[in-house]
Design a protein around this motif. Structure first.
Motif, PDB file in Angstrom:
ATOM      1  N   ASN A 187      -4.641   6.409   0.271  1.00  0.00           N
ATOM      2  CA  ASN A 187      -5.969   5.674   0.561  1.00  0.00           C
ATOM      3  C   ASN A 187      -6.115   4.392   0.661  1.00  0.00           C
ATOM      4  N   LEU A 188      -5.497   3.699  -0.126  1.00  0.00           N
ATOM      5  CA  LEU A 188      -5.497   2.072   0.149  1.00  0.00           C
ATOM      6  C   LEU A 188      -4.670   1.884   1.420  1.00  0.00           C
ATOM      7  N   TYR A 189      -3.727   2.455   1.834  1.00  0.00           N
ATOM      8  CA  TYR A 189      -2.782   2.073   2.962  1.00  0.00           C
ATOM      9  C   TYR A 189      -4.174   2.561   4.221  1.00  0.00           C
ATOM     10  N   THR A 241       0.726  -1.192   0.076  1.00  0.00           N
ATOM     11  CA  THR A 241      -0.072   0.254  -0.109  1.00  0.00           C
ATOM     12  C   THR A 241       0.709   1.271  -0.160  1.00  0.00           C
ATOM     13  N   LYS A 276       2.839   4.446  -1.032  1.00  0.00           N
ATOM     14  CA  LYS A 276       2.636   5.234  -2.187  1.00  0.00           C
ATOM     15  C   LYS A 276       1.188   5.337  -2.872  1.00  0.00           C
ATOM     16  N   LYS A 277       0.328   4.766  -1.967  1.00  0.00           N
ATOM     17  CA  LYS A 277      -1.117   4.449  -2.270  1.00  0.00           C
ATOM     18  C   LYS A 277      -1.872   5.016  -1.062  1.00  0.00           C
TER      19      LYS A 277
END
Length: 155
Positions: free
Chosen positions: A91-93, A86, A88-89
């Motif tokens: 929102n997913l993190y 996750t 560098k992502k």
């Protein structure tokens, strides 16, 4: 519970069996952040002990935090896996952390309480969720800062 020490040992050791499935690049990249969070969690545990946020009747040894198996087991290894998929992502993190932290807070914590490992004292489950959310930002922020300042990586 008479097998509590065995359960706690399994909780601490089992996540480490997944480490060989992480590539060396992932471990090298995220090791500083995961170690930082482990140390942060140890300080938080001492603060929580003083403020009676939660209580671990289980003692490894006198003056050793009862949450040490969680810190250096599933939380430590889990941070590698979460960051691997996750980072560098954001929102997913954030979503993954909220889901995992909620699962822990609203389900696993009840199991731990039932087996006599930990119980909340002065924190509600919602307040614990806020504490977890704060740590989510701390870990991600540390990793971003580490990448920019130490590794010289910008994105």
């Amino acid at each position: 519970m008479k097998n509590l020490k065995l359960y706690i040992a399994i909780i601490a050791i089992l996540p480490w069996f997944s480490l060989p499935f992480l590539d060396k690049k992932t471990v090298r990249k995220f090791l500083p952040g995961t170690v930082f969070m482990g140390i942060y969690l140890m300080f938080e545990g001492r603060l929580a002990e003083k403020r009676k946020w939660w209580w671990f009747p289980f003692k490894i040894k006198p003056n050793v935090l009862g949450e040490l198996p969680l810190i250096w087991g599933p939380f430590f290894i889990g941070s590698f896996w979460i960051l691997k998929y996750t980072y560098k992502k954001f929102n997913l993190y954030l979503l993954v952390n909220i889901l995992i932290d909620s699962l822990f807070t609203y389900y696993v914590l009840d199991i731990f309480k039932r087996i006599g490992y930990v119980t909340l004292v002065r924190l509600t489950k919602f307040q614990l969720s806020i504490v977890f959310l704060f740590k989510t930002f701390v870990l991600y922020g540390f990793q971003v800062l580490y990448d920019k300042v130490i590794r010289g990586v910008s994105d």
